[in-house]
Scaffold this motif. Structure first.
Motif, PDB file in Angstrom:
ATOM      1  N   ILE A   1       0.843  -1.090  -0.011  1.00 21.86           N
ATOM      2  CA  ILE A   1       0.095  -0.069   0.110  1.00 21.86           C
ATOM      3  C   ILE A   1       0.786   1.249  -0.069  1.00 21.86           C
ATOM      4  N   LEU A   2       2.035   1.116   0.881  1.00 24.31           N
ATOM      5  CA  LEU A   2       2.753   2.346   0.880  1.00 24.31           C
ATOM      6  C   LEU A   2       3.476   2.556  -0.517  1.00 24.31           C
ATOM      7  N   GLY A   3       4.012   1.473  -1.093  1.00 21.80           N
ATOM      8  CA  GLY A   3       4.648   1.776  -2.294  1.00 21.80           C
ATOM      9  C   GLY A   3       3.659   2.135  -3.413  1.00 21.80           C
ATOM     10  N   THR A   4       2.451   1.791  -3.226  1.00 15.92           N
ATOM     11  CA  THR A   4       1.362   2.053  -4.474  1.00 15.92           C
ATOM     12  C   THR A   4       1.207   3.761  -4.461  1.00 15.92           C
ATOM     13  N   LEU A   5       1.060   4.299  -3.042  1.00 14.45           N
ATOM     14  CA  LEU A   5       0.530   5.571  -2.604  1.00 14.45           C
ATOM     15  C   LEU A   5       1.932   6.679  -3.032  1.00 14.45           C
ATOM     16  N   ILE A   6       3.002   6.038  -2.770  1.00 17.51           N
ATOM     17  CA  ILE A   6       4.069   6.872  -3.225  1.00 17.51           C
ATOM     18  C   ILE A   6       4.264   6.892  -4.954  1.00 17.51           C
ATOM     19  N   ASP A   7       3.962   5.701  -5.480  1.00 14.57           N
ATOM     20  CA  ASP A   7       3.785   5.745  -7.045  1.00 14.57           C
ATOM     21  C   ASP A   7       2.876   6.628  -7.621  1.00 14.57           C
ATOM     22  N   LEU A   8       1.769   6.901  -6.844  1.00 14.57           N
ATOM     23  CA  LEU A   8       0.726   7.888  -7.070  1.00 14.57           C
ATOM     24  C   LEU A   8       1.075   9.339  -7.004  1.00 14.57           C
ATOM     25  N   GLY A   9       2.129   9.473  -6.194  1.00 13.86           N
ATOM     26  CA  GLY A   9       2.831  10.978  -5.924  1.00 13.86           C
ATOM     27  C   GLY A   9       2.912  11.215  -4.305  1.00 13.86           C
ATOM     28  N   ALA A  10       2.846  10.661  -3.387  1.00 14.27           N
ATOM     29  CA  ALA A  10       3.134  10.803  -1.988  1.00 14.27           C
ATOM     30  C   ALA A  10       4.546  11.112  -1.889  1.00 14.27           C
ATOM     31  N   SER A  11       5.085  11.925  -1.145  1.00 13.03           N
ATOM     32  CA  SER A  11       6.516  12.067  -0.962  1.00 13.03           C
ATOM     33  C   SER A  11       7.324  10.961  -0.074  1.00 13.03           C
ATOM     34  N   ALA A  12       8.256  10.401  -0.762  1.00 13.52           N
ATOM     35  CA  ALA A  12       8.841   9.364  -0.098  1.00 13.52           C
ATOM     36  C   ALA A  12       9.614  10.083   0.921  1.00 13.52           C
ATOM     37  N   SER A  13      10.390  11.170   0.679  1.00 15.94           N
ATOM     38  CA  SER A  13      11.238  11.718   1.617  1.00 15.94           C
ATOM     39  C   SER A  13      10.509  12.395   2.983  1.00 15.94           C
ATOM     40  N   PHE A  14       9.249  12.598   2.562  1.00 21.52           N
ATOM     41  CA  PHE A  14       8.486  13.193   3.823  1.00 21.52           C
ATOM     42  C   PHE A  14       8.067  12.090   4.610  1.00 21.52           C
ATOM     43  N   ILE A  15       7.757  11.083   4.114  1.00 24.02           N
ATOM     44  CA  ILE A  15       7.348   9.596   4.879  1.00 24.02           C
ATOM     45  C   ILE A  15       8.592   9.181   5.665  1.00 24.02           C
ATOM     46  N   GLN A  16       9.607   8.996   4.876  1.00 24.01           N
ATOM     47  CA  GLN A  16      10.776   8.521   5.452  1.00 24.01           C
ATOM     48  C   GLN A  16      11.449   9.091   6.519  1.00 24.01           C
ATOM     49  N   LYS A  17      11.353  10.523   6.658  1.00 21.86           N
ATOM     50  CA  LYS A  17      11.687  11.472   7.791  1.00 21.86           C
ATOM     51  C   LYS A  17      10.861  11.192   8.861  1.00 21.86           C
ATOM     52  N   HIS A  18       9.619  10.964   8.971  1.00 19.54           N
ATOM     53  CA  HIS A  18       8.717  10.702  10.039  1.00 19.54           C
ATOM     54  C   HIS A  18       8.919   9.188  10.469  1.00 19.54           C
ATOM     55  N   ILE A  19       8.888   8.316   9.680  1.00 20.95           N
ATOM     56  CA  ILE A  19       8.753   6.946  10.123  1.00 20.95           C
ATOM     57  C   ILE A  19      10.302   6.522  10.663  1.00 20.95           C
ATOM     58  N   GLU A  20      11.327   6.894  10.158  1.00 18.83           N
ATOM     59  CA  GLU A  20      12.427   6.805  10.746  1.00 18.83           C
ATOM     60  C   GLU A  20      12.628   7.365  12.159  1.00 18.83           C
ATOM     61  N   ALA A  21      12.044   8.347  12.252  1.00 17.53           N
ATOM     62  CA  ALA A  21      11.857   9.182  13.742  1.00 17.53           C
ATOM     63  C   ALA A  21      11.070   8.387  14.809  1.00 17.53           C
ATOM     64  N   ILE A  22      10.071   7.651  14.285  1.00 15.57           N
ATOM     65  CA  ILE A  22       9.162   6.909  15.235  1.00 15.57           C
ATOM     66  C   ILE A  22       9.450   5.802  15.311  1.00 15.57           C
ATOM     67  N   ALA A  23      10.272   4.900  14.468  1.00 22.02           N
ATOM     68  CA  ALA A  23      10.657   3.632  14.701  1.00 22.02           C
ATOM     69  C   ALA A  23      12.079   3.373  14.295  1.00 22.02           C
ATOM     70  N   ASN A  24      12.785   2.454  14.861  1.00 20.67           N
ATOM     71  CA  ASN A  24      14.290   2.228  14.507  1.00 20.67           C
ATOM     72  C   ASN A  24      14.034   1.292  13.401  1.00 20.67           C
ATOM     73  N   VAL A  25      13.858   2.025  12.176  1.00 18.29           N
ATOM     74  CA  VAL A  25      14.063   1.468  10.972  1.00 18.29           C
ATOM     75  C   VAL A  25      14.720   2.237   9.972  1.00 18.29           C
ATOM     76  N   SER A  26      15.111   1.546   8.996  1.00 15.99           N
ATOM     77  CA  SER A  26      15.665   2.312   7.742  1.00 15.99           C
ATOM     78  C   SER A  26      14.605   2.015   6.448  1.00 15.99           C
ATOM     79  N   MET A  27      14.222   3.044   5.799  1.00 13.81           N
ATOM     80  CA  MET A  27      13.443   2.900   4.636  1.00 13.81           C
ATOM     81  C   MET A  27      14.053   3.110   3.140  1.00 13.81           C
ATOM     82  N   THR A  28      14.141   2.248   2.285  1.00 13.50           N
ATOM     83  CA  THR A  28      14.437   2.458   0.905  1.00 13.50           C
ATOM     84  C   THR A  28      13.527   2.330  -0.121  1.00 13.50           C
ATOM     85  N   VAL A  29      13.608   3.052  -1.135  1.00 10.30           N
ATOM     86  CA  VAL A  29      12.380   3.212  -2.122  1.00 10.30           C
ATOM     87  C   VAL A  29      13.042   2.927  -3.327  1.00 10.30           C
ATOM     88  N   ARG A  30      12.702   1.864  -4.196  1.00 13.41           N
ATOM     89  CA  ARG A  30      13.282   1.821  -5.569  1.00 13.41           C
ATOM     90  C   ARG A  30      12.291   1.412  -6.748  1.00 13.41           C
TER      91      ARG A  30
END
Length: 403
Positions: A17-46
Motif C-alpha cells: 500500500i505504501l509503495g502504491t501511494l508513493i507511486d501515485l505521488g506521495a512524497s517518499a522523503s516526507f514519509i521516510q523522515k517521519h517513520i525513521e523518527a518514530i521507529a528504529n528502521v531504515s526505509m529504501t524506495v526503488r
C-alpha cells in the motif's frame, strides 16, 4: 470529484500500500523522515519489475530486533512523536482495528494483548507510513481526493506460518478484520496475499467500490510491489479517478435482521427497541402481522452495520425467545451525511445551547435540520412557550447557522 480506487487482485500488505501511494505521488522523503523518527528502521524506495509491470518497491528494515509490544505501548509510540493530528488519529484507528481482531481471535482484552508481527518496528512504520502517504496526497492539489474505494481483495490460499503455528489463509486476525471492515474478498492462489496490516489499512481508509458515475477520467496510476513471485504479478494497483455525475450520497454496507414473534408483549417489544438502538442499531421497526392459523404476531426488523449484526441478533433472541433471526446482506444503501452540531438560540433574552441533527448530501447541500427534542422540551417548560413554537424558532435559526 476524485477517488483513489484500489484493485487488490494480488492481495495487499502495508509495504505494498505504501509503495502504491508513493507511486501515485506521495512524497517518499516526507514519509521516510517521519517513520525513521518514530521507529528504529531504515526505509529504501526503488523501482522494480514484477511480471512485466514496473512498480515501486518500499523496503523497511529494522535496525535492531525488538520484542512484542502491548497495544498501549504502540499507542504511546504513535502519540509521542509529533505527527500531524489526523495522521496520528488514523494510525491509532488502524492499530485499534488490528487489536480488536486479535482480541476476538485469542479471547484476551486489549490490555492483555501482545502484538507479535504487527507490533514490531517495521509494522509500526508500515502503518504510520501509509497514514502519512494518504495525508500527503490529500495536501497536494494535483492528487487531493474526495474518497477512497476498494475492489474485491484476493486473500490468496494455502497456509501461513506465524508465531502461533501454521494457520489457514486468510489468517484468523485477517478474517476478523475483513468481517468488521465490510470489504469483499475471494481466495485465489497457494500462499498468503493479504496481511493483517494490509487488511486493517484498507478497512479503515476504503469503502467497497460502488461508485455510480456517468463518466470518469484516470488522473494517474500507481503500482506497489509485493515480495512474492506469483503467476499474476504481485503488485497492488491504485488509480486516482476524476469522476462526474456521481449521486450525492454516501455508500454503506449494511445488513437487515428480521424475525417473527407471536408471544411477546408490547412492553417487552418497546424495551427491545430502546435496547437495540442503544446497542448500535441504525434503525428498528416492529410491524403487526398475522401468522399461520390467524395468530396475531409481530415482525421485528433491524438495520445494522455489518460488524454489529451478530451481537444484535443475539440480543433479539435473548430478549424475545425467538429461535432464529434472518440476515439479509446488502451493499446498496445510499444515505446522506448526518452530524450533530450545537448552536446557541435565544428565547426571552436568554441564550440556550441546542444540539441540531443535520443531514446533507455529500456535495454539501442541506437536506434537513432538526433541533433536539429533549432540549427544546426543557426550554418550553422554562419559558412557558408552546413546544412546537420552540422547535420552529430553533430550527429557523439553525437553518441560518448551518445553510
Amino acid at each position: 470529484m476524485k477517488a483513489i480506487y484500489f484493485e487488490p487482485f494480488s492481495g495487499a500488505s502495508g509495504d505494498m500500500i505504501l509503495g502504491t501511494l508513493i507511486d501515485l505521488g506521495a512524497s517518499a522523503s516526507f514519509i521516510q523522515k517521519h517513520i525513521e523518527a518514530i521507529a528504529n528502521v531504515s526505509m529504501t524506495v526503488r523501482k522494480t519489475n514484477k511480471g512485466g509491470i514496473v512498480a515501486t518497491d518500499v523496503s523497511i528494515s529494522e535496525n535492531s530486533p525488538n520484542n512484542a509490544r502491548h497495544f498501549s505501548e504502540i499507542c504511546e509510540i504513535v502519540a509521542s512523536t509529533g505527527l500531524p493530528q489526523i495522521v496520528e488519529e488514523n494510525a491509532l484507528a488502524v492499530f485499534e482495528i488490528i487489536a480488536k481482531a486479535e482480541s476476538a481471535v485469542h479471547g484476551k482484552s486489549l490490555n492483555e494483548l501482545h502484538f507479535h508481527e504487527t507490533g514490531q518496528d517495521d509494522a509500526i512504520a508500515d502503518v504510520v507510513g501509509c497514514c502519512l502517504a494518504f495525508y500527503d496526497l490529500k495536501q497536494n492539489p494535483k492528487t487531493a481526493y474526495d474518497e477512497i474505494v476498494c475492489g474485491d481483495i484476493n486473500v490468496g490460499g494455502g497456509f501461513v506460518n506465524c508465531c502461533h503455528g501454521k494457520l489457514p489463509v486468510p489468517a484468523p486476525a485477517t478474517l476478523e478484520i475483513l468481517k468488521s471492515g465490510g470489504l469483499s474478498f475471494y481466495a485465489d492462489g497457494d500462499r498468503e496475499l493479504l496481511t493483517p496490516t494490509g487488511a486493517a489499512l484498507l478497512s479503515h481508509f476504503a469503502a467497497p467500490a460502488q461508485m455510480q458515475t456517468q463518466s470518469n477520467k484516470i488522473v494517474c496510476i500507481g503500482y506497489g510491489a509485493g515480495d512474492a513471485d506469483t503467476e499474476t504479478p504481485n503488485v497492488l494497483r491504485a488509480s486516482l479517478i476524476e469522476y462526474s455525475g456521481c449521486l450525492p450520497f454516501q455508500k454503506e454496507q449494511i445488513e437487515v435482521l428480521e424475525t417473527n414473534v407471536d408471544d411477546v408483549t408490547g412492553e417487552v417489544l418497546g424495551n427491545l427497541v430502546e435496547n437495540l438502538m442503544a446497542s448500535g442499531a441504525l434503525d428498528v421497526s416492529v410491524f403487526p402481522i398475522y401468522m399461520k392459523k390467524g395468530r396475531p404476531a409481530h415482525m421485528i426488523k433491524v438495520i445494522s452495520k455489518v460488524e454489529n449484526s451478530e451481537m444484535l441478533a443475539r440480543q433479539i433472541i435473548r430478549e424475545t425467545g425467538s429461535l432464529g433471526v434472518r440476515v439479509m446482506p446488502t451493499k446498496h444503501r445510499l444515505s446522506v451525511k448526518r452530524e450533530i452540531v450545537s448552536a446557541a438560540v435565544t428565547f426571552g433574552g436568554k441564550s440556550y445551547e441546542i444540539p441540531f441533527k443535520i443531514a446533507r448530501f455529500t456535495d454539501g447541500e442541506l437536506i434537513t435540520i432538526s433541533a433536539e427534542y429533549e432540549n427544546c422540551k426543557q426550554i418550553a417548560a422554562g419559558t412557558g412557550l408552546p413546544l412546537r413554537e420552540v422547535l420552529r424558532r430553533a430550527e429557523d435559526e439553525g437553518r441560518q447557522f448551518f445553510s
